[in-house]
Design a protein around this motif. Structure first.
Motif, short mmCIF file in Angstrom:
data_model
loop_
_atom_site.label_atom_id
_atom_site.label_comp_id
_atom_site.label_asym_id
_atom_site.label_seq_id
_atom_site.Cartn_x
_atom_site.Cartn_y
_atom_site.Cartn_z
N ILE A 1 10.92 -6.90 0.69
CA ILE A 1 11.29 -6.11 1.87
C ILE A 1 10.75 -6.75 3.14
N ALA A 2 9.52 -7.26 3.09
CA ALA A 2 8.92 -7.90 4.27
C ALA A 2 9.70 -9.17 4.64
N HIS B 1 9.49 5.21 3.16
CA HIS B 1 10.19 4.87 4.41
C HIS B 1 10.39 3.37 4.55
N LEU B 2 10.71 2.71 3.43
CA LEU B 2 10.93 1.28 3.44
C LEU B 2 12.36 0.89 3.10
N TRP B 3 13.23 1.89 3.02
CA TRP B 3 14.60 1.62 2.62
C TRP B 3 15.35 0.93 3.74
N ARG B 4 16.12 -0.08 3.40
CA ARG B 4 16.97 -0.80 4.34
C ARG B 4 18.39 -0.76 3.78
N SER B 5 19.30 -0.15 4.50
CA SER B 5 20.66 0.02 3.97
C SER B 5 21.31 -1.33 3.67
N GLN B 6 21.09 -2.32 4.49
CA GLN B 6 21.67 -3.65 4.25
C GLN B 6 21.10 -4.26 2.97
N GLN C 1 11.12 5.78 -4.75
CA GLN C 1 9.80 5.52 -4.18
C GLN C 1 9.90 4.71 -2.88
N ILE C 2 10.82 3.76 -2.86
CA ILE C 2 11.03 2.97 -1.64
C ILE C 2 11.49 3.88 -0.51
N CYS C 3 12.36 4.79 -0.82
CA CYS C 3 12.86 5.75 0.18
C CYS C 3 11.71 6.64 0.68
N ARG C 4 10.93 7.18 -0.24
CA ARG C 4 9.81 8.06 0.15
C ARG C 4 8.75 7.33 0.97
N GLN D 1 0.83 -1.21 0.00
CA GLN D 1 0.00 0.00 0.00
C GLN D 1 0.86 1.26 0.00
N LYS D 2 1.90 1.27 0.82
CA LYS D 2 2.79 2.43 0.87
C LYS D 2 3.47 2.67 -0.47
N LEU D 3 3.91 1.59 -1.13
CA LEU D 3 4.58 1.73 -2.42
C LEU D 3 3.62 2.21 -3.50
#
Length: 87
Positions: free
Chosen positions: A48-49, A77-82, A72-75, A29-31
């Motif tokens: 991501i999940a 708030h789903l970004w994971r640096s790893q 879009q992933i960053c916006r 939904q966020k994406l």
């Protein structure tokens, strides 16, 4: 009848699956809210999940989508640096 250890493992697996499913729905939904098409959002959300719940690396297709939709992933708030380091 299952042993207590097998039952405990089964419960852990079921909880992990439920967590991945719940997160995946929310992430999708966020994406989509950020303009990602449904099919791509679903694939990204799943990757991501699963990464969040189990540390599982994304598939090659999911890696390409992560790079394509990084903004879009960053916006969302789903970004994971790893996760980025694995892509």
């Amino acid at each position: 009848m299952q042993s207590p250890l097998a039952s405990s493992h089964s419960n852990t697996v079921n909880q992990t699956f439920a967590s991945v499913r719940t997160r995946g729905i929310l992430y999708c939904q966020k994406l989509m809210h950020q303009g990602v098409a449904y099919g791509d959002a679903r694939s990204l959300a799943s990757a991501i999940a699963k990464f969040d719940a189990t540390g599982r690396s994304p598939s090659e297709r999911q890696r390409r989508l992560i790079m394509q939709y990084s903004a879009q992933i960053c916006r969302a708030h789903l970004w994971r640096s790893q996760l980025l380091l694995e892509c």
